[in-house]
Design a protein around this motif. Structure first.
Motif, short mmCIF file in Angstrom:
data_model
loop_
_atom_site.label_atom_id
_atom_site.label_comp_id
_atom_site.label_asym_id
_atom_site.label_seq_id
_atom_site.Cartn_x
_atom_site.Cartn_y
_atom_site.Cartn_z
N ARG A 44 51.35 45.85 37.20
CA ARG A 44 49.54 46.58 37.24
C ARG A 44 49.48 46.28 35.42
NH1 ARG A 44 50.05 52.07 40.99
NH2 ARG A 44 50.01 50.96 42.64
N GLU A 59 48.63 42.80 34.75
CA GLU A 59 47.31 42.27 35.90
C GLU A 59 45.79 43.01 34.58
OE1 GLU A 59 47.95 42.31 41.01
OE2 GLU A 59 47.50 44.17 39.52
N ASN A 60 46.29 44.16 34.34
CA ASN A 60 45.32 44.13 33.90
C ASN A 60 44.85 42.97 32.37
OD1 ASN A 60 44.81 46.84 35.37
ND2 ASN A 60 46.47 48.48 34.10
N GLU A 61 46.12 42.94 31.73
CA GLU A 61 46.22 42.12 30.93
C GLU A 61 45.37 41.15 31.00
OE1 GLU A 61 49.26 40.73 26.51
OE2 GLU A 61 50.03 40.74 29.60
N LYS A 101 43.54 40.25 32.98
CA LYS A 101 41.29 41.11 32.90
C LYS A 101 40.98 41.20 32.02
CE LYS A 101 38.80 44.60 34.96
NZ LYS A 101 38.61 46.31 35.50
N SER A 102 41.40 41.41 31.41
CA SER A 102 41.28 41.55 29.41
C SER A 102 40.93 40.42 28.88
CB SER A 102 42.44 42.20 28.57
OG SER A 102 41.72 42.09 27.36
N GLY A 105 41.03 37.27 30.69
CA GLY A 105 38.83 37.15 32.02
C GLY A 105 38.36 37.46 31.15
N GLU A 106 37.49 38.60 30.52
CA GLU A 106 36.46 39.40 29.86
C GLU A 106 36.63 38.71 27.87
OE1 GLU A 106 37.80 43.66 29.72
OE2 GLU A 106 36.87 43.70 32.41
N ILE A 131 46.79 32.82 30.77
CA ILE A 131 46.11 33.40 32.38
C ILE A 131 47.19 32.77 32.85
CG2 ILE A 131 44.65 33.04 33.60
CD1 ILE A 131 43.32 34.23 31.73
N GLU A 174 49.98 34.27 35.70
CA GLU A 174 49.23 34.36 37.07
C GLU A 174 51.14 34.54 37.53
OE1 GLU A 174 45.97 32.11 36.94
OE2 GLU A 174 44.99 33.83 37.31
#
Length: 248
Positions: A57, A60-62, A64-65, A67-68, A103, A107
């Motif tokens: 998790r 995954e949060n990383e 997401k960061s 991607g932002e 990423i 992944e």
């Protein structure tokens, strides 16, 4: 085979037999301990699974960061190019490329972590089921063992009870025999007493109807309800005259 080898084989065989007897005698305790060990191992596996889920998790949060950040930097590149600041746009583009590389690297790692989670969950669930099945079987074995011990105890007590019942029956027979002897003694003593007082002879006469027996209530009522007989009483003077005439 030499004598030493035979003795060695005998020692190993005896040790194995003794060890097997100890294991059989404590089989339930050993099974209980093995269940506790399996539960402890399951607890460790669940802790490991929880740690793996937490790391996945976080990864995954990383992502997401990342991607932002990429979305933000892409807008910055467009703005820099619009202002003619190509050097700045390239610098930002390098950062975007680094984020995309990270990423791309993470992944597959996250995918592998998810697969590991699935395998761990399956293994834990299967092991839990096996432990629960074994625990139920152990409970059944314990119940059967308790029942067999109870049956053995009852059988032993029953054998002892049969022995005690047999002994009690013998005592009862002796008591009955002693009572019968005492009864015969009392009967004989009463017969001797009746002969001494003549009670036995009176009984025989009453039975023959020679001696009257005791009046019953019916006899008394019959006697009192019957009409009285008129008795003629001769005066004493007349009786005297009659006697004198007879003498003359």
């Amino acid at each position: 085979m030499s004598m030493l080898a035979k003795l060695s084989a005998l020692f190993r065989g005896t040790a194995h037999e003794a060890g097997q007897q100890v294991v059989d005698a404590n089989a339930l305790k050993i099974l209980d301990q093995e269940i506790r060990d399996a539960d402890n191992a399951q607890g460790k596996a669940r802790d490991d699974l929880a740690g793996l889920v937490a790391r996945r998790r976080m990864a995954e949060n990383e992502l997401k960061s990342f991607g932002e950040q990429i979305a933000k930097y892409e807008n910055s590149v467009r703005a820099a190019l619009a202002q003619g600041k190509e050097a700045l746009a390239r610098e930002v583009a390098v950062r975007i490329a680094e984020l995309e590389q990270q990423i791309g690297e993470r992944e597959p790692m996250i995918g592998g972590m998810k697969e590991a989670e699935t395998r761990l969950r399956t293994a834990i669930a299967q092991t839990d089921q096996k432990i629960e099945t074994l625990r139920r079987e152990i409970d059944i074995v314990k119940v059967n063992d308790s029942v067999q011990k109870a049956q053995t105890s009852v059988a032993l007590q029953s054998a002892g009870a049969h022995s005690r019942i047999g002994s009690a029956a013998d005592s009862l027979a002796r008591i009955k025999q002693r009572q019968a002897v005492n009864e015969e003694k009392l009967r004989a003593s009463q017969e001797l007493e009746d002969k001494r007082t003549g009670a036995d002879l009176d009984a025989k006469l009453k039975e023959a109807g020679i001696l009257p027996g005791h009046s019953s209530a019916d006899d008394v009522l019959a006697r009192l309800s019957a009409p009285k007989e008129v008795q003629v009483v001769t005066p004493l003077i007349q009786q005297s005259e009659t006697v004198d005439r007879d003498k003359a």
